[in-house]
Write an enzyme that holds these catalytic residues in place. Structure first.
Site, PDB file in Angstrom:
ATOM      1  N   ASP A  16       4.430  -2.008  -2.134  1.00 45.57           N
ATOM      2  CA  ASP A  16       3.352  -1.117  -1.694  1.00 45.57           C
ATOM      3  C   ASP A  16       3.912  -0.138  -0.669  1.00 45.57           C
ATOM      4  OD1 ASP A  16       0.930   0.031  -1.244  1.00 45.57           O
ATOM      5  OD2 ASP A  16       0.013  -1.700  -0.253  1.00 45.57           O
ATOM      6  N   GLU A 113       2.224   2.082  -5.676  1.00 44.35           N
ATOM      7  CA  GLU A 113       2.373   0.630  -5.675  1.00 44.35           C
ATOM      8  C   GLU A 113       2.590   0.112  -7.092  1.00 44.35           C
ATOM      9  OE1 GLU A 113      -1.128  -1.822  -5.022  1.00 44.35           O
ATOM     10  OE2 GLU A 113      -2.396  -0.031  -5.128  1.00 44.35           O
TER      11      GLU A 113
END
Length: 415
Positions: A16, A113
């Site tokens: 992420d 992500e």
């Protein structure tokens, strides 16, 4: 090394990127590093909305979706920039290339992500070593911060990556759930939004542990099948695999946007429908797809939300067609109350190459004669960011970031 790679089960990473848009701008211009920075659609206007912000800005209370005027009140030194989509797309593409050099099992879920299945990557080191290598490469090669979660499934990996930001690496095993996961407020659990959290709080479910211990039958009555799914996840159960092809599985393409303020101004509403139709058209063309079911969503000032749809006899893909149908639907079903949010979605999607377009001779000749023009306009639109031949004057072209932007480029890194 084998102790890190179970004979049964998977090892999943969730990567992420931290404050992605703002971090990309700081990487591009190092003078922005360490400063309170925010990305907003209309930085010149008080009614602009914050899309993302640096951690320095967040420390002052600046949050995503916050009105720009409020962000500037909380943080007078805030630097506000318009989004640069091409920069973000390029950075995303390079980031996913780094991930795909570790394993082919990479599933992007948004521009910033993605999941990785590293179960068969034992020769590259332990999962922690692999995560550290990925994080360092992204930082050194792209000058971007990231957080990584390591877990036996996608849900736990996602929860783990949120536990240490920025630049954190967290391992979350099933034996860690009681200490690391269950004490968290239920609203912090991935998959639980504000409305669901409120429903759970109203029945005395405040933590993830409360969710684990709740009666499953009661949860199903309260939340439907999602209640059972959420309880399983809270128990560390998530059978969904990392699927590199999941980005191609789409049943609908839509775009929605919250208005700067509740409105009954038909000109403003009409303008937003035009913009939403343009967004949907762009995504349809990127995916070489067409659709024949148009759905609109209207959220009113009191948060009451309705959806209305119509199935068409033929597939459509052009902006004018989508706009005409969606706006007519709106006019049919609008009760005159102030509107807060609007959405346009095309459903019943099919790939263009699979659709046999039934045309009579005259229609075919008419469309064929325009194909070259359409292609030329599309190329110019791609190059300059807007249709140079449009007869409609837009005061806010594509500067407002939208969630659909993230979905458009998920497989860019493969190109």
């Amino acid at each position: 090394m084998s102790k890190w790679y179970p004979k049964k089960g998977r090892v999943i990473l969730h990567v992420d990127m931290n404050s992605f848009y703002a971090s990309v701008e700081a990487a591009y211009n190092p003078e922005l590093k360490g400063k309170a920075l925010a990305i907003a659609g209309n930085p010149e206007e008080r009614r602009g909305i914050i899309v993302t912000s640096s951690y320095e800005a967040r420390a002052k209370g600046v949050k995503t979706t916050m009105p720009l005027w409020e962000a500037r009140r909380l943080c007078p030194e805030l630097i506000v920039m318009r989004p640069n989509f091409e920069r973000y797309r390029t950075a995303s593409k390079e980031m996913f290339k780094i991930l795909s050099e570790v394993t082919p099992f990479v599933q992007p879920v948004s521009i910033d992500e993605g999941y990785m299945d590293i179960t068969d990557c034992e020769e590259q080191g332990s999962p922690l070593q692999i995560a550290e290598t990925i994080q360092k490469r992204i930082a050194n090669e792209l000058d971007l911060p990231s957080s990584i979660g390591i877990a036996p499934n996608k849900f736990l990996a996602k929860m783990a990556s949120d536990m240490k930001k920025p630049m954190g690496i967290t391992v979350l095993r099933k034996r860690d759930l009681q200490n690391k996961l269950w004490p968290l407020p239920v609203g912090e659990m991935y998959g639980i939004g504000a409305k669901t959290a409120e429903k759970l709080n109203n029945v005395q479910i405040f933590t993830i542990k409360d969710l684990v211990e709740a009666d499953s039958y009661y949860l199903k009555r309260l939340l439907g099948i999602n209640g059972e799914r959420l309880q399983n996840r809270a128990n560390g159960i998530d059978p969904n695999p990392v699927d590199p092809d999941a980005i191609h599985d789409f049943k609908s393409i839509g775009s929605s946007e919250t208005l700067p303020q509740d409105t009954t101004d038909e000109n403003e509403i009409r303008k937003l429908f035009r913009q939403l139709s343009r967004n949907v058209t762009r995504r349809l063309k990127r995916k070489q797809s067409v659709g024949r079911n148009v759905q609109i969503m209207i959220r009113f000032f009191d948060r009451k939300t309705i959806t209305r749809s119509i199935k068409l006899p033929d597939f459509i893909e052009e902006e004018d067609d989508i706009f005409t149908v969606s706006y007519e639907l709106f006019e049919q079903h609008w009760n005159g109350d102030p509107v807060r949010l609007l959405g346009v979605t095309i459903q019943d999607i099919a790939e263009k190459k699979e659709v046999a377009h039934q045309l009579d001779l005259f229609t075919y000749e008419k469309e064929a004669s325009k194909e070259g023009l359409y292609q030329a306009i599309d190329k110019l639109t791609e190059k300059y960011g807007k249709n140079p031949f449009t007869t409609i004057k837009h005061t806010e072209e594509d500067n407002q970031p939208r969630t659909s932007f993230q979905k458009d480029f998920l497989d860019d890194y493969k190109k």
